[in-house]
Design a protein around this motif. Structure first.
Motif, mmCIF file in Angstrom:
data_model
loop_
_atom_site.group_PDB
_atom_site.id
_atom_site.type_symbol
_atom_site.label_atom_id
_atom_site.label_comp_id
_atom_site.label_asym_id
_atom_site.label_seq_id
_atom_site.Cartn_x
_atom_site.Cartn_y
_atom_site.Cartn_z
ATOM 1 N N ASP A 25 86.096 2.286 -80.100
ATOM 2 C CA ASP A 25 86.343 3.302 -81.119
ATOM 3 C C ASP A 25 87.621 4.084 -80.814
ATOM 4 O O ASP A 25 88.411 4.374 -81.719
ATOM 5 N N ALA A 28 90.574 1.859 -81.595
ATOM 6 C CA ALA A 28 90.801 1.784 -83.038
ATOM 7 C C ALA A 28 91.455 3.070 -83.550
ATOM 8 O O ALA A 28 92.372 3.023 -84.383
ATOM 9 N N ALA A 29 91.010 4.219 -83.064
ATOM 10 C CA ALA A 29 91.609 5.489 -83.482
ATOM 11 C C ALA A 29 93.065 5.565 -83.041
ATOM 12 O O ALA A 29 93.934 6.054 -83.786
ATOM 13 N N GLY A 31 95.091 3.001 -82.613
ATOM 14 C CA GLY A 31 95.831 2.080 -83.484
ATOM 15 C C GLY A 31 96.089 2.681 -84.853
ATOM 16 O O GLY A 31 97.195 2.562 -85.406
ATOM 17 N N VAL A 32 95.092 3.339 -85.417
ATOM 18 C CA VAL A 32 95.280 3.985 -86.716
ATOM 19 C C VAL A 32 96.311 5.097 -86.599
ATOM 20 O O VAL A 32 97.148 5.286 -87.493
ATOM 21 N N GLY A 33 96.303 5.815 -85.489
ATOM 22 C CA GLY A 33 97.300 6.861 -85.266
ATOM 23 C C GLY A 33 98.707 6.305 -85.183
ATOM 24 O O GLY A 33 99.652 6.883 -85.726
ATOM 25 N N ILE A 35 99.759 3.526 -86.606
ATOM 26 C CA ILE A 35 100.127 3.091 -87.960
ATOM 27 C C ILE A 35 100.548 4.291 -88.805
ATOM 28 O O ILE A 35 101.552 4.237 -89.521
ATOM 29 N N LEU A 36 99.800 5.382 -88.731
ATOM 30 C CA LEU A 36 100.151 6.582 -89.490
ATOM 31 C C LEU A 36 101.480 7.171 -89.018
ATOM 32 O O LEU A 36 102.283 7.634 -89.836
#
Length: 119
Positions: A25, A28-29, A31-33, A35-36
């Protein structure tokens, strides 16, 4: 449905593994950070680009002085036009007829204050 049946229903529950926070988790967080952050950089890139300052008049005159005579006359004429100063008759004649001219005179016209140049 009667109120007794609704009261007896248990609230829905998630499995314990689904509720706990683990390294997948967090990864994943992260990775999303990333990307943003990349998207924000793409959107903000034009605002972050360094801006070039326009050359000062003396720098533009010095750049024109390094040009050959014909190109120098064209560059000085363009500088006069950019400043809104009229091209004197002798420089206009040199520009179109190819007669000799004094580049120091054109440079002196450019270095005059704008108010005095129109007089």
């Amino acid at each position: 449905m009667t109120p007794d049946i609704v009261r007896d229903l248990h609230p829905p529950r998630l499995p314990a593994d689904f509720v706990s926070l683990g390294w997948p988790d967090l990864l994943a967080a992260f990775g999303v950070g990333l990307i943003l952050a990349g998207l924000a950089l793409i959107v903000l890139q034009p605002a972050l680009r360094p801006r070039r300052r326009p050359l000062r008049l003396n720098d533009r005159i010095a750049a024109a002085a390094r040009l050959p005579d014909d190109a120098r006359l064209i560059a000085l004429s363009a500088l006069l036009a950019d400043r809104g100063q009229p091209l004197p008759d002798d420089l206009r004649h040199a520009l179109y007829a190819g007669t000799p001219y004094d580049p120091a005179r054109a440079e002196a016209l450019l270095r005059k204050p704008r108010e005095a140049a129109h007089v």
